[in-house]
Design a protein around this motif. Structure first.
Motif, PDB file in Angstrom:
ATOM      1  N   VAL A  21       1.236   4.995   0.442  1.00 14.07           N
ATOM      2  CA  VAL A  21       0.501   6.152   0.985  1.00 14.07           C
ATOM      3  C   VAL A  21       1.292   7.417   0.692  1.00 14.07           C
ATOM      4  CG1 VAL A  21      -0.287   7.262   3.125  1.00 14.07           C
ATOM      5  CG2 VAL A  21      -0.722   4.827   2.757  1.00 14.07           C
ATOM      6  N   ARG A  81     -15.343   6.889   9.719  1.00 14.72           N
ATOM      7  CA  ARG A  81     -14.414   6.359  10.732  1.00 14.72           C
ATOM      8  C   ARG A  81     -14.616   7.045  12.076  1.00 14.72           C
ATOM      9  NH1 ARG A  81     -10.368   7.588   6.521  1.00 14.72           N
ATOM     10  NH2 ARG A  81      -9.872   5.682   5.367  1.00 14.72           N
ATOM     11  N   ARG A 122       1.411  11.613   1.236  1.00 12.11           N
ATOM     12  CA  ARG A 122       0.888  12.596   2.192  1.00 12.11           C
ATOM     13  C   ARG A 122       1.397  14.001   1.876  1.00 12.11           C
ATOM     14  NH1 ARG A 122      -0.983   9.875   6.864  1.00 12.11           N
ATOM     15  NH2 ARG A 122      -0.228   7.748   7.045  1.00 12.11           N
ATOM     16  N   ASP A 131      -1.614  -4.541   8.020  1.00 12.26           N
ATOM     17  CA  ASP A 131      -0.874  -3.663   7.097  1.00 12.26           C
ATOM     18  C   ASP A 131       0.314  -2.947   7.761  1.00 12.26           C
ATOM     19  OD1 ASP A 131      -2.894  -4.342   5.276  1.00 12.26           O
ATOM     20  OD2 ASP A 131      -4.011  -2.495   5.635  1.00 12.26           O
ATOM     21  N   ASP A 161      -4.020  13.301   1.976  1.00 14.52           N
ATOM     22  CA  ASP A 161      -3.233  12.079   1.796  1.00 14.52           C
ATOM     23  C   ASP A 161      -4.092  11.054   1.062  1.00 14.52           C
ATOM     24  OD1 ASP A 161      -4.968  10.915   3.710  1.00 14.52           O
ATOM     25  OD2 ASP A 161      -3.614  11.388   5.357  1.00 14.52           O
ATOM     26  N   PHE A 162      -3.481   9.989   0.590  1.00 14.20           N
ATOM     27  CA  PHE A 162      -4.237   8.934  -0.095  1.00 14.20           C
ATOM     28  C   PHE A 162      -3.378   7.691  -0.220  1.00 14.20           C
ATOM     29  CE2 PHE A 162      -2.275   9.343  -4.361  1.00 14.20           C
ATOM     30  CZ  PHE A 162      -1.706  10.596  -4.256  1.00 14.20           C
ATOM     31  N   LYS A 163      -4.040   6.585  -0.579  1.00 14.46           N
ATOM     32  CA  LYS A 163      -3.357   5.292  -0.710  1.00 14.46           C
ATOM     33  C   LYS A 163      -3.520   4.756  -2.128  1.00 14.46           C
ATOM     34  CE  LYS A 163      -5.431   1.611   0.055  1.00 14.46           C
ATOM     35  NZ  LYS A 163      -6.079   0.535  -0.708  1.00 14.46           N
ATOM     36  N   GLU A 176       0.884  -1.162   0.000  1.00 18.12           N
ATOM     37  CA  GLU A 176       0.000   0.000   0.000  1.00 18.12           C
ATOM     38  C   GLU A 176       0.920   1.209   0.000  1.00 18.12           C
ATOM     39  OE1 GLU A 176      -3.050  -0.204   2.997  1.00 18.12           O
ATOM     40  OE2 GLU A 176      -4.003  -1.833   1.869  1.00 18.12           O
ATOM     41  N   ASP A 225     -12.947   6.711  -0.106  1.00 23.61           N
ATOM     42  CA  ASP A 225     -12.621   5.581   0.766  1.00 23.61           C
ATOM     43  C   ASP A 225     -11.123   5.515   1.061  1.00 23.61           C
ATOM     44  OD1 ASP A 225     -15.207   4.640   0.954  1.00 23.61           O
ATOM     45  OD2 ASP A 225     -14.726   2.607   0.277  1.00 23.61           O
ATOM     46  N   ASN A 226     -10.304   5.936   0.109  1.00 22.48           N
ATOM     47  CA  ASN A 226      -8.847   5.790   0.316  1.00 22.48           C
ATOM     48  C   ASN A 226      -8.071   7.092   0.153  1.00 22.48           C
ATOM     49  OD1 ASN A 226      -9.241   5.780  -2.455  1.00 22.48           O
ATOM     50  ND2 ASN A 226      -7.604   4.332  -2.867  1.00 22.48           N
ATOM     51  N   CYS A 227      -8.801   8.212   0.197  1.00 25.52           N
ATOM     52  CA  CYS A 227      -8.145   9.526   0.157  1.00 25.52           C
ATOM     53  C   CYS A 227      -8.705  10.382   1.284  1.00 25.52           C
ATOM     54  CB  CYS A 227      -8.477  10.264  -1.139  1.00 25.52           C
ATOM     55  SG  CYS A 227      -8.034   9.420  -2.659  1.00 25.52           S
ATOM     56  N   ARG A 228      -7.915  11.352   1.735  1.00 26.86           N
ATOM     57  CA  ARG A 228      -8.476  12.393   2.595  1.00 26.86           C
ATOM     58  C   ARG A 228      -8.615  13.653   1.749  1.00 26.86           C
ATOM     59  NH1 ARG A 228      -5.322   9.991   7.016  1.00 26.86           N
ATOM     60  NH2 ARG A 228      -6.858   9.130   8.465  1.00 26.86           N
ATOM     61  N   ALA A 265      -2.128  14.053   8.942  1.00 27.04           N
ATOM     62  CA  ALA A 265      -3.456  13.624   9.416  1.00 27.04           C
ATOM     63  C   ALA A 265      -3.332  12.159   9.804  1.00 27.04           C
ATOM     64  CB  ALA A 265      -4.509  13.809   8.326  1.00 27.04           C
ATOM     65  N   GLY A 266      -4.386  11.635  10.412  1.00 29.31           N
ATOM     66  CA  GLY A 266      -4.477  10.200  10.691  1.00 29.31           C
ATOM     67  C   GLY A 266      -3.265   9.644  11.409  1.00 29.31           C
ATOM     68  N   SER A 267      -2.761   8.514  10.880  1.00 26.87           N
ATOM     69  CA  SER A 267      -1.697   7.799  11.591  1.00 26.87           C
ATOM     70  C   SER A 267      -0.392   8.583  11.622  1.00 26.87           C
ATOM     71  CB  SER A 267      -1.484   6.407  10.989  1.00 26.87           C
ATOM     72  OG  SER A 267      -0.859   6.492   9.734  1.00 26.87           O
TER      73      SER A 267
HETATM   74  O1  C5P Z   1      -4.641   5.902   8.440  1.00 28.75           O
HETATM   75  P1  C5P Z   1      -3.622   6.696   7.706  1.00 28.75           P
HETATM   76  O2  C5P Z   1      -3.509   8.114   8.191  1.00 28.75           O
HETATM   77  O3  C5P Z   1      -2.287   6.022   7.659  1.00 28.75           O
HETATM   78  O4  C5P Z   1      -4.136   6.785   6.196  1.00 28.75           O
HETATM   79  C1  C5P Z   1      -3.459   7.519   5.217  1.00 28.75           C
HETATM   80  C2  C5P Z   1      -4.279   7.520   3.933  1.00 28.75           C
HETATM   81  O5  C5P Z   1      -4.285   6.230   3.355  1.00 28.75           O
HETATM   82  C3  C5P Z   1      -5.742   7.907   4.127  1.00 28.75           C
HETATM   83  O6  C5P Z   1      -6.157   8.691   3.021  1.00 28.75           O
HETATM   84  C4  C5P Z   1      -6.481   6.584   4.143  1.00 28.75           C
HETATM   85  O7  C5P Z   1      -7.764   6.715   3.601  1.00 28.75           O
HETATM   86  C5  C5P Z   1      -5.600   5.718   3.250  1.00 28.75           C
HETATM   87  N1  C5P Z   1      -5.555   4.306   3.665  1.00 28.75           N
HETATM   88  C6  C5P Z   1      -6.264   3.342   2.952  1.00 28.75           C
HETATM   89  N2  C5P Z   1      -6.196   2.024   3.317  1.00 28.75           N
HETATM   90  C7  C5P Z   1      -5.451   1.624   4.348  1.00 28.75           C
HETATM   91  C8  C5P Z   1      -4.713   2.575   5.091  1.00 28.75           C
HETATM   92  C9  C5P Z   1      -4.785   3.907   4.729  1.00 28.75           C
HETATM   93  O8  C5P Z   1      -6.948   3.675   1.986  1.00 28.75           O
HETATM   94  N3  C5P Z   1      -5.391   0.330   4.663  1.00 28.75           N
END
Ligand code: C5P
Length: 237
Positions: A92, A215, A94, A129, A175-177, A90, A196-199, A98-100
């Protein structure tokens, strides 16, 4: 195109075989999970909206020379894609803490980073992960050094294209994945690009327009997805 048997059901998508050996059909569900499946729910019409947004972003990236698995969108919830040999990482990207990342480095959410960060995680539900570096990837044999370099280069390019495009739509790409796969000897972008996978934050108000609303129980989850679709394509659903 003929839809054949289901090959795999994930948290948000079902993958079907097709009559073509090198093409798969992705079905986008309304199911939503967070915390690696700890929290479960549904977001009305999410599957339709994410399919449309992903198709939109992949078409935009293809125009800028980024190869993606996208072939066509045969229905509102279905995407025809090239069959990739997925790299189990994955990736990511940034721009803003944000987040983690905010948690790990003790940064306030919203702190603008002076340059983009690329992070690599091992795609494994079982292990949650875990984050990896180049040494882990090579020692365990998950990808070659060339593939890792390519994935990082593509991640940075995609980030720059999407960030500039979204700015015009008054959206900050926080950020995004991304996920990549191998196809005819090349590294190609797969998976999806959606809330779902971006902020995504509104540029003026910093309102969250992504899955963090689900979330973190912030309410108006559907409204946020709808607003992103409207800003991208002008469509309401
Ligand atoms: O949780 P975290 O801050 O590490 O997430 C960073 C970005 O990656 C966020 O945009 C989140 O939606 C995405 N992500 C994802 N799938 C994951 C982990 C993170 O889409 N398993």
């Amino acid at each position: 195109m003929e839809k054949k048997e289901a090959l795999y059901e994930g948290k948000a998508k079902i993958i079907y075989a097709t009559d073509k050996a090198d093409e798969l059909l992705v079905y986008y569900k309304d199911d939503a999970t967070a915390g690696n499946g700890a929290k479960k729910g549904t977001i009305a019409d999410k599957g339709i909206m994410n399919n449309k947004m992903t198709a939109f972003f992949f078409e935009l990236l293809e125009k800028q020379g980024i190869k993606t698995h996208y072939v066509s969108m045969p229905s509102e919830r279905e995407m025809l894609v090239k069959k990739l040999d997925m790299i189990p990482l994955e990736v990511v990207m940034r721009n803003v803490a944000a987040g983690s990342l905010a948690e790990r480095l003790g940064l306030e959410e919203g702190t603008v980073l002076s340059k983009p960060i690329v992070e690599l995680y091992y795609k494994s539900d079982k292990l949650g992960d875990p984050m990896l570096n180049h040494y882990h990837i090579q020692a365990v044999g998950l990808a070659t050094p060339e593939e890792v370099a390519k994935v990082e280069e593509l991640g940075l390019k995609v980030n720059s294209i999407l960030k500039d495009f979204l700015k015009e739509k008054k959206v900050d790409l926080i950020d995004f994945k991304l996920e990549f796969g191998r196809y005819n000897g090349e590294v190609v972008l797969g998976d999806e690009i959606s809330p779902d996978n971006c902020r995504f934050w509104d540029s003026d108000t910093h309102e969250k327009l992504d899955k963090d609303r689900f979330r973190r129980d912030l309410g108006n989850v559907e409204g946020a997805y709808k607003e992103m679709l409207r800003r991208l394509t002008g469509e309401e659903r």
